[in-house]
Scaffold this motif. Structure first.
Motif, mmCIF file in Angstrom:
data_model
loop_
_atom_site.group_PDB
_atom_site.id
_atom_site.type_symbol
_atom_site.label_atom_id
_atom_site.label_comp_id
_atom_site.label_asym_id
_atom_site.label_seq_id
_atom_site.Cartn_x
_atom_site.Cartn_y
_atom_site.Cartn_z
ATOM 1 N N ASN A 26 0.842 -1.189 0.000
ATOM 2 C CA ASN A 26 0.000 0.000 0.000
ATOM 3 C C ASN A 26 0.885 1.250 0.000
ATOM 4 O OD1 ASN A 26 -1.778 2.088 0.475
ATOM 5 N ND2 ASN A 26 -2.809 1.104 2.189
ATOM 6 N N PRO A 27 0.776 2.089 -1.032
ATOM 7 C CA PRO A 27 1.624 3.293 -1.109
ATOM 8 C C PRO A 27 1.514 4.192 0.115
ATOM 9 C CG PRO A 27 0.462 2.945 -3.177
ATOM 10 C CD PRO A 27 -0.118 1.967 -2.195
ATOM 11 N N LYS A 56 11.059 -1.293 -2.433
ATOM 12 C CA LYS A 56 10.141 -1.930 -3.374
ATOM 13 C C LYS A 56 8.913 -1.041 -3.610
ATOM 14 C CE LYS A 56 10.252 -5.379 -5.120
ATOM 15 N NZ LYS A 56 10.630 -5.763 -6.506
ATOM 16 N N LEU A 57 8.418 -0.393 -2.547
ATOM 17 C CA LEU A 57 7.303 0.543 -2.717
ATOM 18 C C LEU A 57 7.715 1.719 -3.603
ATOM 19 C CD1 LEU A 57 5.727 0.704 0.868
ATOM 20 C CD2 LEU A 57 4.576 0.013 -1.241
ATOM 21 N N TYR A 58 8.925 2.215 -3.416
ATOM 22 C CA TYR A 58 9.429 3.289 -4.276
ATOM 23 C C TYR A 58 9.509 2.825 -5.727
ATOM 24 C CZ TYR A 58 10.924 6.243 -0.317
ATOM 25 O OH TYR A 58 10.959 7.064 0.790
ATOM 26 N N GLN A 59 9.884 1.568 -5.912
ATOM 27 C CA GLN A 59 10.006 1.018 -7.257
ATOM 28 C C GLN A 59 8.650 1.028 -7.968
ATOM 29 O OE1 GLN A 59 11.054 -3.216 -7.674
ATOM 30 N NE2 GLN A 59 12.834 -2.572 -8.860
ATOM 31 N N PHE A 60 7.593 0.695 -7.217
ATOM 32 C CA PHE A 60 6.243 0.679 -7.777
ATOM 33 C C PHE A 60 5.633 2.076 -7.872
ATOM 34 C CE2 PHE A 60 5.654 -3.838 -5.940
ATOM 35 C CZ PHE A 60 6.184 -4.403 -7.097
ATOM 36 N N ASN A 61 6.112 2.976 -7.004
ATOM 37 C CA ASN A 61 5.545 4.332 -6.927
ATOM 38 C C ASN A 61 6.674 5.363 -6.927
ATOM 39 O OD1 ASN A 61 2.564 3.488 -6.048
ATOM 40 N ND2 ASN A 61 3.987 2.352 -4.743
ATOM 41 N N PRO A 62 7.371 5.517 -8.053
ATOM 42 C CA PRO A 62 8.558 6.395 -8.094
ATOM 43 C C PRO A 62 8.270 7.843 -7.708
ATOM 44 C CG PRO A 62 7.841 5.750 -10.308
ATOM 45 C CD PRO A 62 7.095 4.889 -9.357
ATOM 46 N N HIS A 63 7.036 8.278 -7.855
ATOM 47 C CA HIS A 63 6.711 9.664 -7.503
ATOM 48 C C HIS A 63 6.761 9.892 -5.989
ATOM 49 C CE1 HIS A 63 2.959 7.421 -7.134
ATOM 50 N NE2 HIS A 63 2.478 8.392 -6.364
ATOM 51 N N LEU A 92 17.093 -2.589 -6.297
ATOM 52 C CA LEU A 92 15.735 -2.048 -6.266
ATOM 53 C C LEU A 92 15.679 -0.571 -6.650
ATOM 54 C CD1 LEU A 92 14.412 -3.734 -2.987
ATOM 55 C CD2 LEU A 92 13.887 -4.352 -5.351
ATOM 56 N N LEU A 93 16.822 0.016 -6.988
ATOM 57 C CA LEU A 93 16.842 1.419 -7.395
ATOM 58 C C LEU A 93 16.524 1.532 -8.885
ATOM 59 C CD1 LEU A 93 19.952 2.842 -5.496
ATOM 60 C CD2 LEU A 93 17.551 2.774 -4.780
ATOM 61 N N PRO A 94 16.055 2.698 -9.315
ATOM 62 C CA PRO A 94 15.719 2.886 -10.730
ATOM 63 C C PRO A 94 16.934 2.639 -11.626
ATOM 64 C CG PRO A 94 14.878 4.699 -9.408
ATOM 65 C CD PRO A 94 15.759 3.897 -8.503
ATOM 66 N N PRO A 95 16.743 1.971 -12.764
ATOM 67 C CA PRO A 95 17.873 1.669 -13.666
ATOM 68 C C PRO A 95 18.650 2.904 -14.108
ATOM 69 C CG PRO A 95 15.936 0.404 -14.292
ATOM 70 C CD PRO A 95 15.486 1.366 -13.240
ATOM 71 N N TYR A 96 17.946 4.028 -14.310
ATOM 72 C CA TYR A 96 18.654 5.214 -14.779
ATOM 73 C C TYR A 96 19.649 5.720 -13.739
ATOM 74 C CZ TYR A 96 15.877 8.326 -11.773
ATOM 75 O OH TYR A 96 15.314 8.952 -10.686
ATOM 76 N N VAL A 97 19.350 5.495 -12.466
ATOM 77 C CA VAL A 97 20.268 5.916 -11.406
ATOM 78 C C VAL A 97 21.545 5.095 -11.471
ATOM 79 C CG1 VAL A 97 20.638 5.999 -8.917
ATOM 80 C CG2 VAL A 97 18.455 6.715 -9.879
#
Length: 243
Positions: A26-27, A56-63, A92-97
């Motif tokens: 849950n975000p 993992k929550l950040y991964q699903f909800n990057p905003h 679990l971090l964004p690929p662009y990072v």
């Protein structure tokens, strides 16, 4: 019976309830986890399972992602080396990072998450390679590293203890000058840490580590039982002519 990988004795009941229920996805629970990680930084506790759940929550909800919290998660993961926690966090971090933090992509922009990951990854690599003197040199001369670890109470002392644990697992004796570099301590501070914190002894220019089940040299005899009929079949095949 072994300890479960997700076990944490200091974990509050409300966090445990979230982790063991559907609310972990849950975000709205991100703020709860963020407060929990801030508490870990102050109390010098550590909960890998909860920290990974937030990433993992950040991964699903990057905003919803907060760079400062990610920094703290990575720094806390450093404090438990040589465990794989830091690498698990990176995954679990964004690929662009991760891509923009590599040297062949050019230096990342100042103040970005990628820059923070690059600097912390350097520390992680040095620790994993047992380059402890280099680790302290990087830490002492990199202002960003000092900023990134500022929220984690007792970071330097924790790292010294982790280094000492690794040393105790693989050595019975080490030169004083070498260990001084590894611990970034000299003089009375070094003597106090070695004798009172670690319980080791100083003998001239040598530091002696008590024997334990990890650093004690033991001879191991490997035995392998091979039955006679196995030899006979092998010899028979060697003399068989191809069809």
């Amino acid at each position: 019976m072994g300890v479960a990988f997700d076990y944490c004795p200091e974990r509050p009941e409300n966090i445990d309830t979230i982790l063991n229920g559907l609310d972990r996805y849950n975000p709205e629970t991100t703020t709860v986890f963020e407060e929990y990680i801030a508490g870990q930084c102050k109390s010098q506790t550590y909960d890998s399972y909860a920290n990974l759940a937030l990433l993992k929550l950040y991964q699903f909800n990057p905003h919803l992602a907060r760079d400062e919290t990610i920094h703290n998660v990575l720094v806390k993961a450093l404090t438990v080396f040589p465990s794989p926690d830091f690498s698990l966090c990176l995954s679990l971090l964004p690929p662009y990072v991760l891509a923009s933090s590599k040297a062949d992509k050019g230096p990342p922009g100042s103040g970005t998450l990628a820059e923070a990951v690059q600097h912390l990854s350097t520390l992680h690599t040095q620790l994993n390679n047992a380059q402890y003197s280099d680790f302290w040199n990087t830490f002492d001369h990199d202002d960003l590293c000092a900023d990134l670890t500022a929220d984690v109470a007792g970071f330097e002392d924790t790292m010294r203890i982790r280094i000492a644990v690794v040393v105790s697992q693989c050595m019975q004796e080490v030169g004083r000058d070498v260990l001084e570099g590894w611990l970034n301590f000299r003089g009375e501070k070094f003597d106090h840490f070695v004798k009172d914190v670690c319980g080791w002894t100083i003998d001239g220019q040598k530091v002696k580590v008590p024997l334990n089940k990890e650093n004690e040299a033991r001879s191991v005899v490997q035995r392998e039982t091979v039955k006679f009929d196995q030899f006979s079949r092998m010899v028979k095949r060697a003399y068989e002519q191809p069809a």
